[in-house]
Design an enzyme around this catalytic site. Structure first.
Site, PDB file in Angstrom:
ATOM      1  N   ARG A   7     -26.528  16.806  37.218  1.00 37.35           N
ATOM      2  CA  ARG A   7     -25.598  17.885  37.575  1.00 37.35           C
ATOM      3  C   ARG A   7     -24.186  17.392  37.310  1.00 37.35           C
ATOM      4  NH1 ARG A   7     -24.926  18.495  43.420  1.00 37.35           N
ATOM      5  NH2 ARG A   7     -22.909  17.603  42.889  1.00 37.35           N
ATOM      6  N   TYR A  19     -18.718  11.999  47.105  1.00 34.82           N
ATOM      7  CA  TYR A  19     -19.963  11.234  47.263  1.00 34.82           C
ATOM      8  C   TYR A  19     -20.481  10.579  45.991  1.00 34.82           C
ATOM      9  CZ  TYR A  19     -21.754  15.877  45.944  1.00 34.82           C
ATOM     10  OH  TYR A  19     -21.974  17.076  45.322  1.00 34.82           O
ATOM     11  N   HIS A  66     -21.815  20.867  43.196  1.00 36.04           N
ATOM     12  CA  HIS A  66     -22.955  21.750  43.520  1.00 36.04           C
ATOM     13  C   HIS A  66     -22.577  23.217  43.273  1.00 36.04           C
ATOM     14  CE1 HIS A  66     -26.410  23.383  45.630  1.00 36.04           C
ATOM     15  NE2 HIS A  66     -25.599  24.060  46.421  1.00 36.04           N
TER      16      HIS A  66
END
Ligand SMILES: Cc1ncc(C[n+]2csc(CCOP(=O)(O)OP(=O)(O)O)c2C)c(N)n1
Ligand SMILES: [Mg+2]
Length: 382
Positions: free
Chosen positions: A260, A273, A264
């Site tokens: 990805r 993160y 998100h």
């Protein structure tokens, strides 16, 4: 020595690849390479899909879409999922699979009105055999298994392809759908897009299995690992799985190993993160550039072809912009209209309550005008 029946279900750890990240085909795999014309068609969908991802992100920033879960960098999985199916088959997508839905032929504008909040599901599932994009994780897998069961009972040749993410494999519904599909040998292909993350949760926190494809043997179905940024490899593996399902061979679990690239959704900040260093090697494995390099090397894509494909992608983006920038007239009463064929008394009561509230707010809005009109009248006559 030939593998035992159990060994035959196991995936290879190394994801199956036909074209490497430099656009070079593997010599020993050439006989499994899809036809060049099919790869050019796939490349067209990749370019359109990439442009749709970019445009949707821009429309979120402009306040025209509420949210967008981008499949930037995962376009090969999206395109292959749609291309591997016949028109009469069915696709069961997630919130991240707008590009797969569009590749299947659904009008992009109809896909995106849902993300603008106009409609519960913007497109008619029956127009292109695409179930609504689901947000509750893994629920579409159970629907897909049930749908395939019905098709099998009716003696239809329909194959169902259901997509989910790596995080969704931790859901109970994932287990139930795969077990049911294997026990009843249903014509379903489960495609897991392993993009490394479930929002901020990395794959390591999702499973202790050697890979997600290894889960297949627990259900008694074949598991396949494939390079999720290699459209040719994906088409090969998914088409095999679809053929097997159609011939009565039961379900297959395919794990597409991808990444990805973006957050998100726009509501997430991936820099909290993970590091840029982690993302960088994946940018170099870009699925669109890879297919372009391969087709150019094979002499199957001229400058003119490429320009025409990009022009088509621009037209798709421009139609999406125009459509989503147009102001819409929404009728709030529609909320109630398609819930039941015969509305319940409670629903009718709620609809009447909303109608009263709307009428009252209209009165409120007209009151100041009426007051202003009276003032004007008084001033005019004074
Ligand atoms: C049943 C359920 N639980 C939690 C959520 C909240 N949620 C939305 S997306 C997401 C992460 C899913 O990750 P993954 O399955 O890997 O798919 P990806 O978003 O990476 O495509 C979560 C936990 C949800 N939508 N549904
Ligand atoms: Mg994921």
């Amino acid at each position: 020595m030939s593998p035992t029946p159990a060994e035959a279900l196991l995936p290879t750890m190394e994801p199956f690849q036909l074209i490497d990240q430099h656009g070079i085909a593997h010599d020993d795999a050439d006989h499994r390479m899809p036809a060049l014309a099919r790869l050019v068609e796939g490349y067209r969908h990749l370019v359109v899909g990439r442009r749709v991802n970019e445009q949707a992100n821009a429309l979120v920033r402009q306040g025209r879409l509420a949210v967008y879960p981008s499949s930037f960098g995962q376009e090969a999985c999206e395109v292959a999922a749609a291309m591997a199916l016949d028109d009469s088959d069915w696709l069961f997508p997630t919130y991240r699979d707008a590009v797969a839905v569009i590749t299947r032929g659904v009008d992009p504008l109809e896909v995106f009105v849902q993300l603008r909040g106009d409609w519960h599901s913007g497109y008619d599932p029956h127009s292109h055999n695409v179930a609504p994009q689901t947000t509750p994780l893994a629920t579409q897998l159970v629907h897909a298994a049930g749908f395939a069961h019905a098709a099998k009972l009716r003696g239809e040749k329909t194959v169902v392809l259901a997509i989910c993410g790596d995080g969704a494999t931790s859901e109970g519904d994932f287990h139930e759908a795969l077990n049911f599909a294997a026990v009843f040998q249903l014509p379903v292909v489960f495609l897991v897009q392993n993009n490394g993350y479930a929002i901020s949760v990395p794959l390591i926190r999702q499973t202790h299995a050697p890979s997600l494809a290894h889960k297949a043997i627990g259900y008694g179905m074949p598991g396949k690992r494939v390079d999720g940024n290699d459209l040719a490899a994906l088409l090969n593996v998914l088409e095999d799985a679809v053929d097997s399902a159609r011939r009565g061979g039961g379900p297959t679990l395919v794990e597409a190993v991808t990444y990805r690239i973006q957050s998100h959704t726009n509501a997430d900040d991936a820099s909290r993160y993970r590091s840029d260093d982690e993302v960088k090697p994946w940018l170099e494995r870009d699925p669109v550039q890879r297919m372009r390099d391969y087709l150019r090397g094979a002499g199957a894509l001229t400058d003119g072809d490429d320009a025409e494909i990009h022009a088509q992608a621009e037209r798709v983006a421009s139609n999406l912009r125009d459509g989503l920038n147009a102001e819409t007239e929404l009728d709030p009463a529609e909320l109630f209209r398609h819930v039941y064929a015969h509305p319940t008394s409670q629903l009718a009561e709620q609809a009447a309550m909303l109608a009263d509230e709307l009428a009252a707010s209209e009165d409120d809005e007209t009151t100041p005008d009426a007051a202003q009109a009276e003032t004007n009248q008084a001033e005019a006559t004074s």
